[in-house]
Scaffold this motif. Structure first.
Motif, PDB file in Angstrom:
ATOM      1  N   UNK A  32      28.078  36.111  49.395  1.00  0.00           N
ATOM      2  CA  UNK A  32      28.597  35.064  48.303  1.00  0.00           C
ATOM      3  C   UNK A  32      29.574  35.702  47.226  1.00  0.00           C
ATOM      4  N   UNK A  33      30.391  34.851  46.813  1.00  0.00           N
ATOM      5  CA  UNK A  33      31.334  35.213  45.592  1.00  0.00           C
ATOM      6  C   UNK A  33      30.465  35.852  44.613  1.00  0.00           C
ATOM      7  N   UNK A  34      31.139  36.862  43.947  1.00  0.00           N
ATOM      8  CA  UNK A  34      30.624  37.688  42.579  1.00  0.00           C
ATOM      9  C   UNK A  34      29.913  36.757  41.438  1.00  0.00           C
ATOM     10  N   UNK A  60      29.545  41.515  46.618  1.00  0.00           N
ATOM     11  CA  UNK A  60      30.743  42.135  45.982  1.00  0.00           C
ATOM     12  C   UNK A  60      31.893  41.780  46.886  1.00  0.00           C
ATOM     13  N   UNK A  61      32.251  40.505  46.651  1.00  0.00           N
ATOM     14  CA  UNK A  61      33.422  39.742  47.274  1.00  0.00           C
ATOM     15  C   UNK A  61      34.626  39.737  46.088  1.00  0.00           C
ATOM     16  N   UNK A  88      28.509  32.165  51.678  1.00  0.00           N
ATOM     17  CA  UNK A  88      28.681  31.101  50.567  1.00  0.00           C
ATOM     18  C   UNK A  88      29.785  31.076  49.356  1.00  0.00           C
ATOM     19  N   UNK A  89      30.576  30.220  49.199  1.00  0.00           N
ATOM     20  CA  UNK A  89      31.727  30.480  48.356  1.00  0.00           C
ATOM     21  C   UNK A  89      32.977  29.744  48.484  1.00  0.00           C
ATOM     22  N   UNK A  90      34.235  30.154  48.047  1.00  0.00           N
ATOM     23  CA  UNK A  90      35.418  30.133  48.413  1.00  0.00           C
ATOM     24  C   UNK A  90      35.907  30.540  49.665  1.00  0.00           C
ATOM     25  N   UNK A  94      33.817  33.328  52.577  1.00  0.00           N
ATOM     26  CA  UNK A  94      33.509  32.804  54.098  1.00  0.00           C
ATOM     27  C   UNK A  94      34.049  33.802  54.855  1.00  0.00           C
ATOM     28  N   UNK A  95      35.382  34.260  54.448  1.00  0.00           N
ATOM     29  CA  UNK A  95      36.592  35.223  55.350  1.00  0.00           C
ATOM     30  C   UNK A  95      35.532  36.633  55.095  1.00  0.00           C
ATOM     31  N   UNK A  96      35.231  36.951  53.974  1.00  0.00           N
ATOM     32  CA  UNK A  96      34.643  38.345  54.088  1.00  0.00           C
ATOM     33  C   UNK A  96      33.199  38.253  54.812  1.00  0.00           C
ATOM     34  N   UNK A  97      32.432  37.109  54.758  1.00  0.00           N
ATOM     35  CA  UNK A  97      31.117  37.231  55.803  1.00  0.00           C
ATOM     36  C   UNK A  97      31.642  37.185  57.208  1.00  0.00           C
TER      37      UNK A  97
END
Length: 372
Positions: A32-34, A60-61, A88-90, A94-97
């Protein structure tokens, strides 16, 4: 052969998080977003995860996901060996995941069972696409990882999660949706299915985005914009995108212009450029009429001009900088990097989808229009 493949199960509405209640006895990795840990939004999501599950949080996004952060997440993935991932997030979260999953599965040689995306912005469409955009910060380059197996299995569109976003995020991400829709409408792999999704997204954004910006607590409008974002994502995942995105990616990598804003700056000029092609202009014209921006009696050229003017109006009403200068970037810095921007734009994964192949000079002209 025309096609539309929608592998994602999409749940939308204020009760959509209840889908998570069904998860039992799983190893879950939340990405998720930081700023989400300890927030009410994350607490609400976690309240739907039964105590029988083992839940690990990676937050740590960073915007425009850098490889260093992704590899930190991969280390967590290999330690946890999750059966379920939830992004979860912007778009960055989601790209990080997606990227963590891509590298993590290769390292442990074991696929996860289910990937769930819960967007907290209405813009990227990442919850239904096969792409993760990653940043190589050492070389100032953005590059996409494009694999169909990265498409989330489940997308949860809870409109209340979007309501805490800053107004600028509503504006930039919403204009990103409009860019997705307008580019996928005329992209090389567009078909009747993607046109239908793109046209509805265009209609929704031009008529309701400013209202969502000004009345952020209107749940009904928020849900409509959220669904339009998802629809545009479905459209471009099949149809493709074009040079607006390929140029915007470079402006983000080099000058850290928010992705949706970079797209919005370029969009009116890219539409005009592509609209020089008669078939493209015809498709634009039909969509513009359906969005009630112009009468059927107008020529396609005039309809396109109406759309351009309306995009500028939306940007003004949502306090969006219209040029790189307005955003704080010096003209000389853009000119010094012009060759770099053009060469990397041509290598971008979105470039081949554009309906008209531009020359280097034409790409330069598009950038020059938004310098000052």
């Amino acid at each position: 052969m025309d096609h539309l493949i929608v592998p994602t199960k999409i749940f939308s509405g204020t009760d959509s998080l209840s889908v998570l209640d069904l998860i039992q006895n799983c190893r879950i990795l939340l990405v998720c977003d930081a700023f989400l840990p300890k927030s009410d939004s994350l607490k609400d999501i976690q309240s739907h995860l039964a105590s029988s599950n083992s839940v690990t949080l990676f937050s740590d996004v960073k915007p425009d996901p850098p490889l260093d952060n992704i590899m930190a997440g991969v280390s967590v993935f290999t330690a946890v060996k999750p059966t379920i991932m939830i992004g979860i997030g912007g778009g960055s979260a989601i790209d990080t995941a997606k990227a963590i999953r891509f590298f993590g599965e290769k390292l442990i040689d074991q696929p996860i069972d289910t990937f769930i995306a819960i967007p907290t912005t209405s813009g990227t469409g990442s919850e239904v696409t096969n792409t993760a955009v990653v940043s190589d910060t050492k070389n100032d380059v953005k590059f996409p990882i494009i694999k169909d197996h990265l498409i989330p299995d489940i997308a949860i569109l809870e409109p209340r999660l979007v309501m805490s976003a800053p107004k600028s995020v509503t504006a930039f991400s919403g204009l990103d949706v409009l860019t997705h829709a307008l580019e996928s409408l005329v992209a090389k792999d567009a078909n009747l299915f993607t046109d239908t999704l793109a046209e509805k997204a265009i209609d929704t954004i031009v008529n309701q985005l400013v209202s969502a910006y000004k009345n952020g607590d209107d749940v009904k409008t928020r849900q409509t914009i959220h669904e339009a974002s998802c629809a545009a994502g479905l459209a471009f995942n099949t149809a493709g995108l074009g040079i607006c995105h390929s140029l915007a990616h470079q402006l983000g990598a080099k000058f850290h212009v928010p992705h949706g804003l970079a797209n919005a700056m370029l969009l009116p000029y890219v539409v005009a450029f592509n609209g020089q092609n008669e078939e493209v202009a015809e498709k634009y014209g039909k969509a513009i009429i359906k969005a009630h921006l112009g009468a059927p009696t107008l020529s396609n050229n005039l309809l396109i001009k109406r759309l351009q003017k309306y995009i500028f109006t939306m940007m003004r009403e949502m306090d969006c900088p219209k040029t790189l200068k307005d955003f704080g970037i010096k003209e000389k810095d853009v000119l010094e990097n012009m060759d770099w921007i053009i060469s990397h734009a041509k290598e971008d994964g979105t470039f081949p989808g554009n309906p008209v192949v531009p020359t280097d000079a034409e790409l330069k002209q598009l950038i020059e229009k938004i310098i000052k």
